[in-house]
Design a protein around this motif. Structure first.
Motif, short mmCIF file in Angstrom:
data_model
loop_
_atom_site.label_atom_id
_atom_site.label_comp_id
_atom_site.label_asym_id
_atom_site.label_seq_id
_atom_site.Cartn_x
_atom_site.Cartn_y
_atom_site.Cartn_z
N VAL A 107 0.38 -1.56 0.09
CA VAL A 107 -0.07 -0.28 0.43
C VAL A 107 1.19 1.17 -0.46
O VAL A 107 0.66 2.50 -0.17
N ASP A 108 1.68 1.45 0.73
CA ASP A 108 2.94 2.57 0.49
C ASP A 108 3.25 2.31 -0.57
O ASP A 108 3.25 3.92 -0.66
N THR A 111 0.38 4.03 -2.65
CA THR A 111 0.62 5.20 -2.80
C THR A 111 0.84 6.52 -3.78
O THR A 111 0.84 7.50 -3.41
N VAL A 218 5.05 7.49 1.45
CA VAL A 218 3.84 8.53 0.69
C VAL A 218 4.21 9.54 1.30
O VAL A 218 4.17 10.88 0.72
N LEU A 252 -4.66 9.93 -0.59
CA LEU A 252 -3.20 8.82 -0.38
C LEU A 252 -2.73 9.02 0.16
O LEU A 252 -2.25 7.64 1.31
N LEU A 255 -3.93 7.16 3.78
CA LEU A 255 -3.66 5.56 3.22
C LEU A 255 -2.67 4.69 3.56
O LEU A 255 -2.85 4.10 4.11
N GLY A 256 -1.67 5.70 2.75
CA GLY A 256 -0.26 5.02 2.92
C GLY A 256 0.78 4.80 4.21
O GLY A 256 0.92 4.61 4.46
N ASN A 284 -11.30 11.20 -5.25
CA ASN A 284 -11.23 10.08 -6.01
C ASN A 284 -11.54 8.82 -5.64
O ASN A 284 -11.72 8.38 -5.82
N LEU A 287 -10.66 5.53 -4.87
CA LEU A 287 -11.07 5.24 -3.16
C LEU A 287 -12.71 5.31 -3.06
O LEU A 287 -12.56 4.69 -2.55
N LEU A 329 -6.09 3.66 -8.12
CA LEU A 329 -5.24 4.98 -7.08
C LEU A 329 -5.25 6.01 -8.50
O LEU A 329 -5.74 7.44 -7.93
#
Length: 596
Positions: A107-108, A111, A218, A252, A255-256, A284, A287, A329
């Protein structure tokens, strides 16, 4: 709020010196003190308790309760190589060069890539992405991939959430005439690979920027976007085009940041707090589609990022197509619903695989006995779920855990998770320097390794010997930290809202834990995959719904199921129950103690 105040200044909360799980119940930050100063400043006693217990002075609470980017964002130029990176990326934009964002598959990484892709598109850049396949290519840039990108026409590659240890790959890129910039946060060695710029607050030679070593990749990618935007503004690039609103990228970033389990303190706290507000607007589209498949209809909370959205983005890199998350994303149009559905399906598949590997890892750990670091290996374990299995194992045994899946060729891919106060990433780098692993890196709380089957035992001994003292100090006397003590009637929706308002919560800013009781178990049953659900009744006449997740085979689960007429003190988190039209609150239990 009167039913909240049942605290005692005793050494132990409710006098619990040994709970059902063998822990002491202690006040976080010491027993509650006089709330007069907070009340005088217009701060509720609940808010004051939560902040002061986390080391915040009363006069600082108001600012930290509403953290802003304006107040906490540093000048990007304090980081080594940042100005060089910004200038080179700005050159690529103004010259129309082909830029490729090379991201990690978690995820990192997704994003981080999405932040730079959306930003570069907004300023008129030519940009695409490359996410390596976890199984076929492994972590980070490879020589083959970078050279292939150059042959395909790339002028500049920006590696995000990877590259700090990519010596061979970046040497090959240099030889091929490809410019590479690294934007990362993982631990660095004394030597750095050849690159146009390496922007990483955890470089050993970092000065002022080292204070931001807690940022996820991120968070660093956002700072790079700020720096490039400033560089382009200085060149007059926006004279004939609109300047992008960088704050729209904060969803974003949030999230990350949450998904990478970095400390939610300092700038990270502002990133997440403000990012949640941006996410609530559903700007977004990707998302928004993901929130729809996760059935997240209300405004998102930090916990939703870690438990609902993050795992679905991760699923593409773990058991599916690596770039699904980035495509979602950064995309627009009709494909987003299909991408979100596919990530949701892959997440269900990931859960099933993860459950099998986790169960096997826990069983192997129990057979191996106690060790300061749990290093567990198994043949055929899917490398896409070993990180989650390591996290589950760490929670189960209370020490750092490294779970290794060994393939048919005898090569093990391992992922580790640590406990506060134990730097697993530094230990992994030391193991690499000692020749015990062929590759590895990470940060304090998480790390990855590549190790031959025959060296697994040597690696385990090395990590145990190196970290034993740190683990012993970090664990100390096993205890739980509490913020509030309640009568059962105090578990209310209004309290849940008050507690949520003091967030966002995560690593470094732990969610509030409350003690409640005494209670009797009115009803207990097993639901889902080993969860124990109970109805608790207090002497004050209140009834509380509670759940102890994954506890059916634990002492806590056994006590709840077999309490009979005995009364309990219970420990857990007060959360909003989102089902139904009437606001309710429930407890998510993590411990209990006999009250009589």
């Amino acid at each position: 709020m009167a039913s909240i105040a049942v605290p005692s200044p005793d050494a132990f909360v409710f006098g619990v010196g040994r709970s059902i799980t063998g822990r002491q119940w202690r006040w976080r930050g010491g027993p509650p003190g006089d709330a007069a100063d907070a009340l005088r400043l217009g701060i509720s006693d609940v808010t004051a308790r939560l902040f002061t217990a986390r080391g915040v002075r009363v006069e600082e609470i108001a600012a930290l309760a509403q953290p802003t980017i304006r107040d906490l964002l540093p000048d990007p130029s304090i980081f080594r190589d940042m100005d060089t990176a910004a200038a080179r990326i700005a050159d690529a934009v103004t010259r129309g060069e082909a830029v490729v964002i090379f991201g990690d598959y978690d995820v990192d990484g997704a994003t981080s890539a999405a932040v730079l892709i959306r930003f570069l598109r907004a300023v008129g850049g030519t940009v695409s992405h490359y996410i390596p396949d976890r199984l076929l290519e492994g972590y980070g840039p490879s020589a083959e991939a970078l050279v292939a990108l150059k042959r395909a026409g790339a002028d500049l590659v920006v590696c995000v959430d990877c590259g700090t240890q990519g010596f061979e790959a970046l040497e090959a890129a240099k030889g091929a005439g490809l410019d590479v910039i690294v934007v990362d946060h993982h631990k660095a060695s004394t030597l750095l690979p050849p690159a146009v710029a390496i922007v990483n607050p955890n470089r050993i030679d970092e000065d002022e920027g080292a204070a931001f070593g807690h940022l996820a990749a991120v968070g660093m990618a956002f700072l790079v976007a700020v720096a490039v935007n400033r560089e382009l503004r200085g060149r007059g690039w926006f004279a004939g085009r609109p300047e992008p609103r960088l704050t729209e990228l904060l969803d974003l970033v949030a999230l990350g940041t949450v998904a990478d389990v970095v400390p939610l303190t300092g700038l990270n706290r502002a990133y997440v707090s403000q990012g949640l507000k941006v996410m609530a607007t559903r700007r977004n589209a990707g998302l928004a589609a993901l929130a729809a498949v996760a059935r997240l209809e209300r405004a998102p909370r930090a916990s939703d990022l870690g438990f609902a959205l993050g795992p679905r983005i991760n699923a593409g890199g773990r058991v599916g197509q690596a770039d699904l998350g980035v495509r979602l994303l950064t995309g627009e149009g009709d494909e987003l619903g299909a991408l979100a559905d596919e990530l949701n399906r892959l997440n269900d598949e990931r859960r099933a695989i993860e459950a099998m590997v986790t169960e096997a890892a826990i069983a192997a750990c129990e057979r191996a006995g106690n060790a300061p670091v749990a290093v567990i290996a198994g043949d055929g374990w899917h490398p896409g779920v070993i990180g989650i299995a390591a996290s589950r194992l760490k929670d189960r045994v209370g020490v750092p855990a490294l779970v290794i899946g060994i393939d048919d060729g005898g090569t093990g891919k391992g992922s580790g998770r640590s406990i506060p106060g134990v730097d697993l990433g530094a230990a992994v780098l030391a193991a690499r320097d000692a020749g015990l692993i062929s590759a590895g890196g990470g940060h304090a709380m998480a790390a990855g390794v590549t190790v031959a089957r025959e060296r697994v035992d040597d690696l385990a001994r090395f990590l145990c010997e190196r970290l034993e003292g740190d683990v012993t100090r970090a664990r100390g006397i096993d205890s739980l930290s509490f913020d509030l003590a309640l009568a059962p009637a105090g578990v209310t929706p209004s309290l849940a809202e008050a507690l949520e308002a003091a967030g966002p919560y995560g690593a470094g800013w732990p969610g509030p834990r409350v003690a409640a009781g005494p209670v009797s178990v009115v009803k207990a049953d097993i639901v889902g995959t080993g969860h124990v659900r109970v109805i608790l009744a207090g002497a004050d006449g209140a009834r509380v719904k509670a759940v102890a997740f994954r506890s059916v085979d634990t002492p806590l689960g056994a006590a709840l199921m077999q309490a009979g007429g005995r009364r309990l003190w219970v420990s857990g988190r007060v959360v909003q129950d989102d089902w139904g039209s009437t606001p309710r609150a429930e407890l998510h239990l993590d411990d209990a103690a006999w009250a009589d």
